[in-house]
Structure formats: structure tokens, C-alpha cells
Design a protein around this motif. Structure first.
Motif, mmCIF file in Angstrom:
data_model
loop_
_atom_site.group_PDB
_atom_site.id
_atom_site.type_symbol
_atom_site.label_atom_id
_atom_site.label_comp_id
_atom_site.label_asym_id
_atom_site.label_seq_id
_atom_site.Cartn_x
_atom_site.Cartn_y
_atom_site.Cartn_z
ATOM 1 N N UNK B 283 0.646 5.340 4.357
ATOM 2 C CA UNK B 283 -0.678 5.771 4.804
ATOM 3 C C UNK B 283 -1.600 4.547 4.857
ATOM 4 N N UNK B 284 -1.567 3.877 6.023
ATOM 5 C CA UNK B 284 -2.316 2.621 6.157
ATOM 6 C C UNK B 284 -3.819 2.844 6.123
ATOM 7 N N UNK B 285 -4.255 4.095 6.301
ATOM 8 C CA UNK B 285 -5.704 4.348 6.299
ATOM 9 C C UNK B 285 -6.314 4.144 4.911
ATOM 10 N N UNK B 286 -5.485 4.137 3.877
ATOM 11 C CA UNK B 286 -6.001 3.924 2.522
ATOM 12 C C UNK B 286 -6.335 2.457 2.271
ATOM 13 N N UNK B 287 -5.807 1.577 3.133
ATOM 14 C CA UNK B 287 -5.935 0.140 2.871
ATOM 15 C C UNK B 287 -7.179 -0.456 3.531
ATOM 16 N N UNK B 291 -2.383 -3.761 8.276
ATOM 17 C CA UNK B 291 -1.106 -4.225 7.724
ATOM 18 C C UNK B 291 -0.519 -5.329 8.598
ATOM 19 N N UNK B 292 -0.055 -6.363 7.979
ATOM 20 C CA UNK B 292 0.643 -7.409 8.733
ATOM 21 C C UNK B 292 1.976 -6.848 9.215
ATOM 22 N N UNK B 298 2.936 -6.114 0.012
ATOM 23 C CA UNK B 298 2.836 -6.546 -1.392
ATOM 24 C C UNK B 298 1.560 -7.354 -1.613
ATOM 25 N N UNK B 299 1.167 -7.413 -2.862
ATOM 26 C CA UNK B 299 0.115 -8.363 -3.253
ATOM 27 C C UNK B 299 0.634 -9.184 -4.421
ATOM 28 N N UNK B 328 -4.207 -11.831 -4.548
ATOM 29 C CA UNK B 328 -4.110 -12.074 -3.097
ATOM 30 C C UNK B 328 -3.319 -10.958 -2.459
ATOM 31 N N UNK B 329 -3.844 -10.418 -1.363
ATOM 32 C CA UNK B 329 -3.112 -9.384 -0.627
ATOM 33 C C UNK B 329 -3.999 -8.213 -0.304
#
Lengths: 141, 391
Positions: B283-287, B291-292, B298-299, B328-329
Motif C-alpha cells: 500500500x504505497x499510499x501510506x508512504x 517508491x523507487x 527498505x530503510x 535514511x529511506x
């Protein structure tokens, strides 16, 4: 920021600080006073104090209540095996020699009051305290 | 009994039962046993927070940590350790293990213990470290903004169930080598997790059982050199790797290096840790960031500190420490962190020995955040005053 809230908390800190300061004037160390030990024991104490304060305070062994040489041997062996303890076999011998002295001193200190109580009242007892602690005298020489 | 009460009571009951199990046979068999314990009461005051109340970003006011440990030498080759702690989480089973020792170089540890990692692990008890706070890399819950950062790199202590093979060997009188390799349950988290879930990882209400049946593995190697009769140096390296989600699809890897000098009673310590942490990207909407295409799942969290402890008299020690956490991330939306966030903490403190086994700790911390909070601040100041007793 409410200054009264800050001062309330500062007062709590202040009370603890005052208690701490009053406590500090008792000037008690966690170790022992080497100057009160026989000269022959002092180098052993220094090795004990150096090695046994690396990971914990000296209060740990000094207040453990252990007075038995065999128990000390197991205790020190367990500490020697701790990673990066820095306690070698040579150090173990020295530390156990000091702990034997310390244990005998502890026993002597405990024995004093009871022996005084059983001493005959009219005539002074012929040095019962020295007789009770031949090992300590031996180690102290 | 309500479920929450039961979950608090169970670890305590288990601990009492284990203590009894160790003690009762010892009494009968006259085996050697040793009790040790500690109690610390700390008062944490953060005047830079609104109303001087830091509860929104950490634990201020009074906190108590207590521990009771019993060690039994059952024979020359077997010893048992049980340790129960009480702190911000309630009762916890910190240790319950057996050491089966064939030689100094070969010891097998089975049960519940903190696996060997870094140099701080052995000093994690409140009576053994001289400041109220642990180094940030090992922080468990005293840091400010702890929920934003989800604590340090590897909260210490980190008791877990498993087996460790370890040993020590002296090369002559001046060089000591140590090693440890282990397999433990590992940290836990959800399948759609974004970080390790430390609450789930330590919770007694989950009965200290694994969530994915795949062990986390790791190890440590260290070398101690005696530089003189009163000085030594230890250099060490540690690492661990495992998965934390029930599906075994998300991994974490932690590495560390440490360098410790001891000159007479003065200790100089440097330590570095880093955790590479995979997270769920379904669920990329949480980020907060896009996303690369590759390598965006990962971070990395870095932690480092340098510390000096110096006795200025028989009763007073002074301590200075500089801590760094750097992340980082990608990051969860609205968390308050950016793609590269960091915090520097400067600490000066002292301890006073009031009686043998009873100390007062006092310290001041300056926190310097890379990210400003809601009111635009990026600095905080904290004071700790604590009393700690050990027996």
C-alpha cells in the motif's frame, strides 16, 4: 509555556537534588579504603578493584554476602568467562587471594559482638577475637 | 481476571515459578547460588516542551526499573540464571537459561537470554550504566520522540528464546578472544509492517512464542588486549539477520562494531550500529515518498555514540556522551520524519556514591533534531535525576 508548571517540576527535581546532596556528604565510596588494609593485601585489592569494576560496581561482589572460598572460586570463574572480562587465570589467583582476606575480615566483624557477649564478665578474656581469626592474620602478613 | 490483567500477571507468575524451581532444589542440594538485584527511580524533566510536559513525545516524570536475578552453579559444568525485571512494560522475563559448559571455549546457552551483540549488552542493567539513559542506538523507551523514531537501532536488553554457543580463550596472559553464535526467535512484526514491532516482540501476553518459526541468526567476535596492568582495549564486531513477519518475506539485518578502552578506572567507549529494515510496499499510499522502482522497500537506521566515564574522586564519577541516530529511506506519511532524518544528543552527567551499592545519578541532555516539530522547534533539553541501588 506556563511558568508555574515549570516551577512545580523544578521543585520536585530540587527536593531530590537536596536529598542527594545531603546523602553525598556522607562521603562513602563503593569500594574499600585500601589505606586501612595490610600492605601485603593492597596490590591484590588493586587488581580486584580494577578488574571487577569493569562491567559493574564493586558493591556487587562486596555486598554479595559470600564468605566461602569454594563459592568465590565458582563466582570468579563465572566472571572470568564473561566476554571481554579481562580477567586472566593469573588475575583469578590474585582476586581470590583478596576475596579470602575480605571474607575472613567479614567473619571477624560478624563474630565480634557475639564473642564479646559470651566473654566472662569479671576478668578480661584472653584475646578471644585474635584466636577466632587465625586465617585472617595469616593472610594479612 | 480480565485478559489484560491476565497478560500482565502471566509473566510474573511464570517468573516466580521459575525462581522457585531454581531455589527449592538448591536448598536441598546445598548448591551455590547468588542473588543480585537493582532498583532505580528516575525523574525526567523536559522544560522545553509545552507546560514542561513531554508525555506526548516520551516518558517524563517518575519511572522505576527493578530487577532480581538468581544465579545457581549446579556443578562445575552447569549453571542457571533467572532474572525478572519490572519497568515501563510491567513484569518481564529477562533471563531464564542454562549454561552447559564443556570448556571455557565451548559453552552452550539454552533458554531465554539477550543474544551477544555489541559492548553495551553486558551493562544494560540500570545499576551497571552510569547515566539514566542508555545510548540512543540501544534506547528502549527513554528517548524523546520515541514513537516517531520507533526507538533506537537495537533496544537493549533484547531477551529472546533460543540457543547460543559461546566461549572465551586467553592467548597467553594479555590477549582474550571471545566468540558467540546464536539462533533465536527474532524480532516480530505484522505482515504489512513498516518496521519492527517492539511491543509485539517483547510482549508476555503473546507468551514469548515465535510468529514465523524461522530463527534469526547472529554472532559476535571480540578481542581484548591488556595494554598494561591497569589498562586494556576491546574491539568487537556483531551481526544478526532474520525475518520479522509471519510470512517470512520481510527481513532485517543489524551490524555493529565497538571499541572500548579502559585506563585505570576511566572508560572510553565508541560504538556503531546499523539496521537495514525491509518493509511492506503493498500500500504505497501510506508512504511519504514515491517508491523507487528497485531497492525502495527498505530503510537504514544508523546509531553511534562516544562516551567517557571518569572517576574524579572516590565517590564522584563524571560522564560525557555524544549520541547520533540517523535514518535514511522512505517513511510513513505524517510521521514527522523525512527521507533523511537525524538526531544528535549531547549528555553530561555525574554519579555520586552515597553508600556502597547506592548511587545518585544526575544528567543533562541537549537534543538537536533535524526535523522541526509542530511548533517549529528542533531543540529539546532534558534533565534526569535518579537514585539507584544494587544488591
Amino acid at each position: 509555556m506556563s511558568s508555574s508548571a515549570v516551577w512545580k517540576r523544578a521543585r520536585a527535581l530540587g527536593v531530590i537534588a537536596v536529598v542527594a546532596f545531603v546523602g553525598c556528604v556522607t562521603n562513602r565510596s563503593e569500594g574499600l579504603d585500601a589505606s586501612k588494609m595490610p600492605e601485603s593485601v593492597r596490590p591484590d585489592y588493586e587488581v580486584f578493584a580494577q578488574r571487577c569494576s569493569k562491567c559493574h560496581s564493586l558493591a556487587r561482589p562486596l555486598q554479595s554476602g559470600i564468605e566461602d572460598d569454594a563459592f568465590w572460586a565458582l563466582y570468579v570463574a563465572r566472571m572470568r568467562r564473561q566476554p571481554s572480562s579481562g580477567i586472566s587465570m593469573e588475575d583469578t589467583t590474585v582476586i581470590l587471594r583478596f576475596l579470602h582476606y575480605f571474607s575472613e575480615e567479614q567473619k571477624r566483624a560478624k563474630a565480634k559482638p557475639s564473642e564479646l557477649l559470651v566473654a566472662p564478665a569479671p576478668a578480661p578474656a584472653p584475646a578471644p577475637l585474635d584466636a577466632s581469626a587465625p586465617d585472617a592474620a595469616e593472610v594479612a602478613q | 481476571m480480565t485478559p489484560s490483567r491476565r497478560s500482565t500477571f502471566l509473566p510474573f507468575a511464570l517468573a516466580v515459578a521459575l525462581l522457585a524451581a531454581v531455589l527449592v532444589p538448591l536448598r536441598a542440594g546445598a548448591m551455590e547460588r547468588n542473588f543480585a538485584g537493582s532498583v532505580q527511580l528516575d525523574y525526567h524533566f523536559v522544560p522545553t516542551q509545552p507546560q514542561a510536559n513531554a508525555r506526548g513525545i516520551g516518558f517524563d516524570g517518575f519511572t522505576t526499573e527493578a530487577a532480581l536475578k538468581v544465579t545457581a552453579d549446579i556443578s562445575d559444568h552447569i549453571s542457571a540464571n533467572v532474572k525478572v525485571c519490572y519497568g515501563c512494560h510491567g513484569f518481564e522475563m529477562n533471563m531464564a537459561y542454562l549454561d552447559l559448559r564443556a570448556a571455557d571455549e565451548l559453552n552452550v546457552r539454552v533458554g531465554r537470554f539477550s543474544p551477544s551483540f555489541g559492548s553495551f549488552n553486558l551493562r544494560s542493567d540500570t545499576a551497571n550504566h552510569r547515566l539514566s539513559d542508555k545510548p540512543l542506538a540501544y534506547d528502549m523507551g527513554r528517548m524523546l520522540r520515541l514513537r516517531t523514531w520507533n526507538m533506537g537501532v537495537l533496544p537493549s536488553p533484547f531477551p529472546d528464546n533460543g540457543v547460543e554457543v559461546n566461549g572465551t580463550h586467553w592467548f597467553g596472559e594479555n590477549v582474550q578472544g571471545d566468540y558467540a553464535v546464536y539462533a533465536v526467535s527474532g524480532f516480530k512484526g505484522d505482515s504489512n509492517g513498516f518496521d519492527l514491532d517492539f511491543e509485539q516482540s517483547r510482549s508476555g501476553s503473546l507468551y514469548y512464542v515465535d510468529n514465523n518459526a524461522r530463527p534469526t541468526v547472529g554472532g559476535r567476535a571480540a578481542l581484548t588486549l591488556k595494554l598494561s596492568p591497569t589498562s586494556d582495549m576491546t574491539v568487537g564486531a556483531s551481526g544478526m539477520y532474520g525475518t520479522f513477519d509471519p510470512k517470512n518475506s520481510l527481513s532485517y539485518a543489524i551490524v555493529g562494531a565497538d571499541l572500548v578502552f579502559r585506563f585505570n578506572r576511566t572508560n572510553l567507549r565508541f560504538e556503531y550500529l546499523a539496521r537495514r529494515q525491509e518493509f511492506d510496499t503493498s500500500d504505497a499510499s501510506k508512504l511519504a515518498y514515491a517508491l523507487a522502482p528497485t531497492g525502495g522497500n527498505f530503510f537504514v537506521k544508523h546509531g553511534a555514540y562516544g562516551e567517557i566515564e571518569h572517576p574524579v574522586s572516590k565517590v564522584v564519577d563524571v560522564i560525557g556522551r555524544v549520541d547520533l541516530l540517523h535514518r535514511e529511506g522512505n517513511v510513513l506519511r505524517d510521521l514527522g520524519l523525512t527521507r533523511t532524518s537525524s538526531v544528535l544528543r549531547y549528555t553530561v552527567g555525574s554519579t555520586f556514591a552515597i553508600e556502597r551499592g547506592f548511587r545518585v545519578k544526575a544528567s543533562t541532555e541537549l537534543w538537536q533534531w533535524s526535523d522541526r516539530d509542530g511548533s517549529g522547534k528542533n531543540l529539546d533539553v532534558g534533565f534526569h535525576l535518579a537514585a539507584v541501588g544494587s544488591f
